[in-house]
Design an enzyme around this catalytic site. Structure first.
Site, PDB file in Angstrom:
ATOM      1  N   GLU B 175       0.830  -1.213   0.000  1.00 19.96           N
ATOM      2  CA  GLU B 175       0.000   0.000   0.000  1.00 19.96           C
ATOM      3  C   GLU B 175       0.864   1.261   0.000  1.00 19.96           C
ATOM      4  O   GLU B 175       0.628   2.197   0.765  1.00 19.96           O
ATOM      5  CB  GLU B 175      -0.972  -0.026   1.184  1.00 19.96           C
ATOM      6  CG  GLU B 175      -1.912  -1.226   1.109  1.00 19.96           C
ATOM      7  CD  GLU B 175      -3.076  -1.170   2.088  1.00 19.96           C
ATOM      8  OE1 GLU B 175      -3.190  -0.179   2.828  1.00 19.96           O
ATOM      9  OE2 GLU B 175      -3.862  -2.144   2.107  1.00 19.96           O
ATOM     10  N   HIS B 400     -18.684  -8.798   5.559  1.00 23.81           N
ATOM     11  CA  HIS B 400     -17.305  -8.364   5.817  1.00 23.81           C
ATOM     12  C   HIS B 400     -16.643  -9.303   6.805  1.00 23.81           C
ATOM     13  O   HIS B 400     -17.161  -9.523   7.895  1.00 23.81           O
ATOM     14  CB  HIS B 400     -17.278  -6.929   6.360  1.00 23.81           C
ATOM     15  CG  HIS B 400     -15.886  -6.387   6.492  1.00 23.81           C
ATOM     16  ND1 HIS B 400     -15.437  -5.740   7.608  1.00 23.81           N
ATOM     17  CD2 HIS B 400     -14.835  -6.437   5.650  1.00 23.81           C
ATOM     18  CE1 HIS B 400     -14.172  -5.393   7.441  1.00 23.81           C
ATOM     19  NE2 HIS B 400     -13.772  -5.805   6.263  1.00 23.81           N
ATOM     20  N   HIS B 401     -15.527  -9.882   6.378  1.00 24.27           N
ATOM     21  CA  HIS B 401     -14.727 -10.741   7.243  1.00 24.27           C
ATOM     22  C   HIS B 401     -13.362 -10.107   7.460  1.00 24.27           C
ATOM     23  O   HIS B 401     -12.419 -10.375   6.717  1.00 24.27           O
ATOM     24  CB  HIS B 401     -14.520 -12.126   6.598  1.00 24.27           C
ATOM     25  CG  HIS B 401     -15.755 -12.979   6.552  1.00 24.27           C
ATOM     26  ND1 HIS B 401     -15.808 -14.132   5.825  1.00 24.27           N
ATOM     27  CD2 HIS B 401     -16.956 -12.846   7.160  1.00 24.27           C
ATOM     28  CE1 HIS B 401     -17.016 -14.685   5.972  1.00 24.27           C
ATOM     29  NE2 HIS B 401     -17.728 -13.928   6.766  1.00 24.27           N
ATOM     30  N   GLU B 402     -13.264  -9.254   8.452  1.00 25.69           N
ATOM     31  CA  GLU B 402     -11.935  -8.754   8.825  1.00 25.69           C
ATOM     32  C   GLU B 402     -11.294  -9.826   9.704  1.00 25.69           C
ATOM     33  O   GLU B 402     -11.863 -10.210  10.724  1.00 25.69           O
ATOM     34  CB  GLU B 402     -12.039  -7.432   9.578  1.00 25.69           C
ATOM     35  CG  GLU B 402     -10.694  -6.925  10.097  1.00 25.69           C
ATOM     36  CD  GLU B 402      -9.654  -6.810   9.001  1.00 25.69           C
ATOM     37  OE1 GLU B 402      -9.898  -6.108   8.005  1.00 25.69           O
ATOM     38  OE2 GLU B 402      -8.583  -7.453   9.121  1.00 25.69           O
ATOM     39  N   HIS B 470      -8.973  -7.717   0.789  1.00 23.81           N
ATOM     40  CA  HIS B 470      -8.182  -6.527   1.107  1.00 23.81           C
ATOM     41  C   HIS B 470      -6.954  -6.928   1.919  1.00 23.81           C
ATOM     42  O   HIS B 470      -6.992  -7.912   2.657  1.00 23.81           O
ATOM     43  CB  HIS B 470      -9.037  -5.518   1.871  1.00 23.81           C
ATOM     44  CG  HIS B 470      -9.917  -4.723   0.958  1.00 23.81           C
ATOM     45  ND1 HIS B 470      -9.949  -3.355   0.936  1.00 23.81           N
ATOM     46  CD2 HIS B 470     -10.773  -5.130  -0.013  1.00 23.81           C
ATOM     47  CE1 HIS B 470     -10.807  -2.940   0.024  1.00 23.81           C
ATOM     48  NE2 HIS B 470     -11.330  -3.999  -0.565  1.00 23.81           N
ATOM     49  N   GLU B 489      -7.690  -5.554  -3.066  1.00 23.05           N
ATOM     50  CA  GLU B 489      -7.176  -4.206  -2.853  1.00 23.05           C
ATOM     51  C   GLU B 489      -5.713  -4.248  -3.277  1.00 23.05           C
ATOM     52  O   GLU B 489      -5.369  -3.931  -4.391  1.00 23.05           O
ATOM     53  CB  GLU B 489      -7.345  -3.816  -1.388  1.00 23.05           C
ATOM     54  CG  GLU B 489      -6.901  -2.395  -1.093  1.00 23.05           C
ATOM     55  CD  GLU B 489      -6.964  -2.098   0.412  1.00 23.05           C
ATOM     56  OE1 GLU B 489      -7.330  -0.986   0.771  1.00 23.05           O
ATOM     57  OE2 GLU B 489      -6.613  -2.991   1.237  1.00 23.05           O
ATOM     58  N   GLU B 495      -8.992   4.841   0.298  1.00 20.54           N
ATOM     59  CA  GLU B 495      -9.051   5.134   1.735  1.00 20.54           C
ATOM     60  C   GLU B 495      -7.887   6.016   2.177  1.00 20.54           C
ATOM     61  O   GLU B 495      -7.991   6.751   3.147  1.00 20.54           O
ATOM     62  CB  GLU B 495      -9.057   3.832   2.553  1.00 20.54           C
ATOM     63  CG  GLU B 495      -7.781   3.034   2.418  1.00 20.54           C
ATOM     64  CD  GLU B 495      -7.852   1.667   3.124  1.00 20.54           C
ATOM     65  OE1 GLU B 495      -8.914   1.304   3.621  1.00 20.54           O
ATOM     66  OE2 GLU B 495      -6.818   0.990   3.136  1.00 20.54           O
TER      67      GLU B 495
END
Lengths: 691, 691
Positions: B175, B400-402, B470, B489, B495
């Site tokens: 990133e 959403h699976h963080e 991500h 991502e 973001e």
């Protein structure tokens, strides 16, 4: 809790100048054991232990080094002192005795770190008449939530250079023979180097040893140094500093060198000392169990102690192979049927089958992750038909899950594997962890694996499955909390009889009860009836170094709710008279009497069958012949018993004549005294049937 | 395969004295690219690449260091040479174009290690008109079964000190912003140190860079160095040796320092070079996809490109929180209903909700293993009622699976999590890997994690679930093999507009198509309509450095079958006329024309809607205003289209006037030429509707 009790318990410890303030002391209910805790003038926290007024531990440091937050928890203020006493009795789901007394005094010290971190913690001591347990507790607090233990600094400073039974400290293996030297003569690397038959060794260093560690002092006090309730924490090994006779906790690191990841509220396992001047009392101690939490299984009706036979030893001695290729695959349908027939004929509960599933051709030493799937039999093994066949005959198959150390793979597949067992009506599984662990960098003894073993016990319980874990970390009494975790190996078991270098020495089984077995049942797999192991491979020089009678006695001296009759059916059929003892011996008990014992020399134990009036006795000796006198005063007074003695023949000898045994029947009462002659490497097994 | 073809392909390479024997050469179908492979007199294997007779790679080494068996695979005998040619066309499940031509010549070299190990391997080159791919293959053989790669020794020796777009080599993060320097001016540590807003960095060293790496030569050739079909192998980073202009493969190590565990038959990912003297052709290359395996999903009817809105950006800008505590929990039932209403009103397929499940209060930076369970909503979030509500309105929730990097935990719970999604009728999940990986010691880019991402794609496919990953490793075309893996991502996404230090530079989105996007679709989350991010927190100085028109154009220039309209409903409702473009723009295409592009400067792309006659154009520029001419000859000849232009107003400027846009309608044909004025940091989005 009340401070008044503490005052009551204050003991006249000789005040060492080391202490900046008067030490806080507590004694066991019968006052034989005393613990004193205090701060040095520098604020360091130390504890010491005395037994019958003799020093057991000299003042020894307590504390931690944290790496997150980076704090040395070594200097403290005492912010609170509480004490209490408990006396209760509880009943295990299964065990050596039908009820256990938990009787201790407790001292709870509240501490504040002096370094300015704001961290508070507690140390909780429980002092029993047969020993001491203490643990650290980290309460929930603003100053500490998630934290990483870089090192536990706990020390055990011994009062003298005791004779010591020890194994090399090793992050991955506990399958060593015990060494017996002065503490200052420990040389772990040399000892480990002699062990050629352990597939995976991660030796810590020359002065590192494993627990349980056993000392015998010059004046005859036995001390076992161990841990209880090992959960969410790595195994504690010990680093020895010879000049100061100090052992310091050496926790097993993870892949990046950290020891434990904790979140408040958190606690360490109990660090334990069992102390007695009677070897028999040390063997009978229930301190480790008492320091574990009660059972988490509300309805344990499905948990059953059991005996089993299986497709296993014939692979070890070269009759068959685990893997399919090569034409000697053991776990084929026809072959396993014979084991089922044998189990049914002789009244065994289960049949273990190893080598049943695809993957064996490609596992050992390969550090391969995606190896077994635990649900795919080899094509020559028809599990569906075998479970049906076994069910007809009143026998249950026992599942085998060898992970080859690939634990990530096992965890991914565990639900499917247990569902498959449920579908097949199989309710016991032997798990295996041979080889280097995956996640790579973890060890058999590191926190991640300790959590894994507990997850297996928890998940298995959800599926009503019982566990027999092999190559797992040393047990610390968790079978109280998870009574479906029937047994583990976690030591050098009978399979090493076939190891070419050191094998199983005649003394090994006289040391196990004083060390490994204090933590929990062992699947030792006794019952070998053929002593030269060249039956299928004439080049083999390996052999079993006991007499046949001693093999029988091991079913009593090595306590387990899960016992294998490990030898081949054809070897048992040559000695069906002796085999009768293995058929008869129970695996669950109402009572146990340790009648005589000396580590490394001999063990004599009597046990009363669960829910029955019959007693069983096992006596074993090391390489030396021995005569033990056995008073039968444990039998019910006024009753007559038929005693069936399975004893060494007069000319028996582990080396020259192991198969020479005599079966003798006698009528006895509680007043009878028997004299038992044990041959070199021999033993005696006795059944007492009440008339 | 036939050797006659090889002879046919032999090219007049200038024979370097380095080669011990005549090099083996092969050219692309149109002969623009040539590869020559040969052995040095010492037996070392090298390859070189030329484009239109200009050197692209000087002779560069191939080989490996294995740690098990311990062998240096660096000197070889060539035991076989095969060549072939393929020309085929295939249809992706979704994509930028409806069919893709796969046209290459292939050279397969069989090699024998000269060190005496007996190991044989192969190197397979595929030479396309737009680049080269090569990989190593280890056939099944007696001399090699399980093996461990200590290092891959592949080199890329460049012909000159090119201008280079690069990111610091990092085992855990991709990133970063791109840097643009001469190759010899790479200073990865300094560059990484400037990046203050990346939560987790594991920078390799001053001379290590990531792939895809982009070069522009002095004579205008663009070269992208990357990899394709990254499976069961770690990410390849590159170590630069400045004096020799040589980049050497730097594979990501695991917890114990090994790079890859393989079992024959095995192969590496493809090492790829896309080469063109037209920047637009480099962007249009399908080389990476062509080097991946066909789809493994027999019935892809359930896989749907989609647009979504969601509960996400309002957490970033301080309106709401992920965690329950604090009184600003975003994912509460009422709040999410508003998003469902909004999605239904404006025709979006899905609503993503982050912060819906228990665990957020206790995750970030804690390296905690047992964190989320993926099935327990916060008490103020009634998922049952919301999925029913959404279904009534024709909208689907997006799960959403963080994982917070706790991948062992996720793998244990994945089946239950996907079953829960099936039960709720949710068929798309955004996965997240923020934080240090568990198993500890692994990295986001190590082999174990590469296998994890693939396992997720496989298991999700079993449950008919689509994935948007991500913080995963850079994509390498695996969406061809797993078309349910819609997007990832794996780069600096929108973001970072809210990141205080470097943010998203205006040029960043003009570099992405030349680098990260070559590997696969990105969930960049464009569509921000408010540029100062102090809406809910007046102290914030962060801002979006584009014009509004550029935000619209990103939906065309950043290809993805999964596009978010990332801003808050209330921000869209202030600009519903501009929002219309986001509503209209498709996420699946029949055709794509890259009309103009220069990395770091501008991108102009036209795409034809899947199954429809309409076209869409996106044009973006960096911080400089720019005028681009747009010939509409891609439109169907003889037809009239209504063009709706969403363009920067004359006074627009990302810095001073980002919200100034003009919407203009024109009637156009294939013969029309438009002149597009892009403001500083601006863009233009155009819809062409066939009349």
């Amino acid at each position: 809790m009340t401070n008044s009790l503490l005052t009551l318990l204050l003991l006249g410890f000789s005040l060492v100048s080391l202490f900046a303030q008067q030490p806080i002391s507590i004694t066991s209910p019968n006052r034989s054991i005393a613990v004193a805790v205090g701060l040095t003038s520098a604020g360091e926290l130390t504890y010491q232990v005395r037994y019958k007024n003799k020093p057991i531990l000299e003042p020894s440091r307590l504390g931690f080094a944290l790496s997150k937050p980076q704090v040395a928890l070594t200097r403290f203020t005492i912010t609170g002192v509480d004490s209490t006493r408990r006396d209760e009795t509880w009943k295990p789901v299964w065990g050596e005795v039908s009820q256990i007394r938990n009787h201790y005094t407790e001292l709870l010290l509240s501490l504040q770190d002096k370094s300015g971190s704001g961290i508070s913690l507690r140390v909780r001591f429980r002092v029993f008449d047969d020993g001491v347990g203490f643990r650290y507790e980290f309460p929930q607090q603003m100053a500490l939530t998630h934290f990483i233990i870089a090192d536990e600094l706990t020390q055990f400073r011994l009062a003298a250079d005791h004779r010591t039974f020890w194994m090399p400290g090793d992050y991955d293996s506990n399958e060593y023979l015990y060494n017996f030297t002065r503490l200052t003569e420990v040389d772990a690397v040399t000892a480990a180097d002699k062990e050629k038959d352990t597939a995976l060794k991660t030796v810590i260093g020359p002065n590192a040893v494993q627990t349980p560690l056993l000392f015998k002092t010059a004046d005859g006090v036995y001390i076992s140094l161990y841990e209880a309730a090992l959960r969410n924490y790595p195994v504690m090994h010990l680093q020895l500093d010879k000049p100061t006779l100090t052992l310091t906790a050496q926790l097993v690191p993870d892949a990046v060198g950290n020891k434990a990841y904790l979140q408040t509220p958190a606690q360490t396992p109990w660090r334990t000392l069992i102390i007695s001047d009677k070897a028999t009392d040390l063997l009978a101690s229930k301190l480790i169990l008492n320091l574990n939490e009660p059972s988490t299984i509300a309805d344990p009706s499905w948990i059953r102690p059991q005996k089993f036979v299986g497709m296993w030893w014939e692979m070890h001695i070269g009759k068959a192979t685990w893997e399919k290729a090569g034409g000697k695959h053991g776990a084929n349908t026809q072959n396993v049927k014979k084991y089922i027939d044998f189990a049914a004929r002789y009244g065994f509960d289960g049949v273990l089958v190893e080598g049943w599933n695809v993957g064996w051709e490609d596992w050992f030493g390969n550090w391969k992750e995606d190896v077994f799937d635990f649900v795919t039999p080899y094509p020559d093994y028809n599990l569906d038909s075998l479970t049906a066949y076994a069910q007809q005959k009143g026998v249950r198959m026992i599942m085998h899950h060898e992970t080859s150390g690939s634990v990530t793979n096992y965890e991914r597949r565990m639900d499917a594997a247990f569902q498959y067992m449920n579908k097949q009506g199989i309710n016991t599984v032997k798990t295996g962890y041979v080889g280097r662990i995956i996640p790579r960098g973890e060890h058999h003894d590191s926190q991640w694996m300790i959590n894994h073993y507990e997850r297996v016990a928890q998940k298995a319980a959800q599926y009503r499955i019982m566990i027999d874990s092999h190559e797992s970390a040393h047990p610390t009494g968790l079978h109280r909390t998870y009574p479906n975790w029937l047994a583990s190996e976690a030591a050098r078991g009978s399979e090493f009889n076939n190891a070419p270098t050191l094998g199983i020495t005649p003394e090994h089984t006289t040391i196990l009860p004083f060390t490994r077995l204090l933590g929990g049942p062992m699947d030792f797999t006794p019952g070998l009836f053929r002593f030269k192991l060249d039956q299928f491979d004439k080049t083999r020089t390996t052999r079993v170094r006991t007499t046949l009678a001693k093999q029988l006695a091991l079913y009593v001296t090595i306590y387990s709710p899960l016992q294998m009759a490990a030898d081949l059916p054809e070897n048992y059929e040559k000695h069906l008279d002796a085999f009768q003892f293995i058929r008869d011996v129970p695996v669950d008990w109402d009572d146990t009497k340790v009648l005589a014992a000396e580590p490394g020399d001999y063990v004599l134990i009597a046990r009363k069958e669960k829910g029955a009036a019959n007693w069983y006795v096992g006596a074993i000796t090391d390489e030396n012949s021995r005569d033990l006198s056995l008073s039968l005063n444990f039998l019910e007074a006024g009753k007559t018993y038929e005693a069936v003695l399975y004893r060494d023949a007069p000319n028996a000898d582990w080396d020259t004549n192991p198969e020479a045994y005599v079966i003798e029947k006698k009528s006895v009462t509680a007043k009878t005294k028997l004299s038992l002659h044990l041959a070199n490497g021999g033993g005696c097994a006795i059944q007492f049937i009440r008339r």
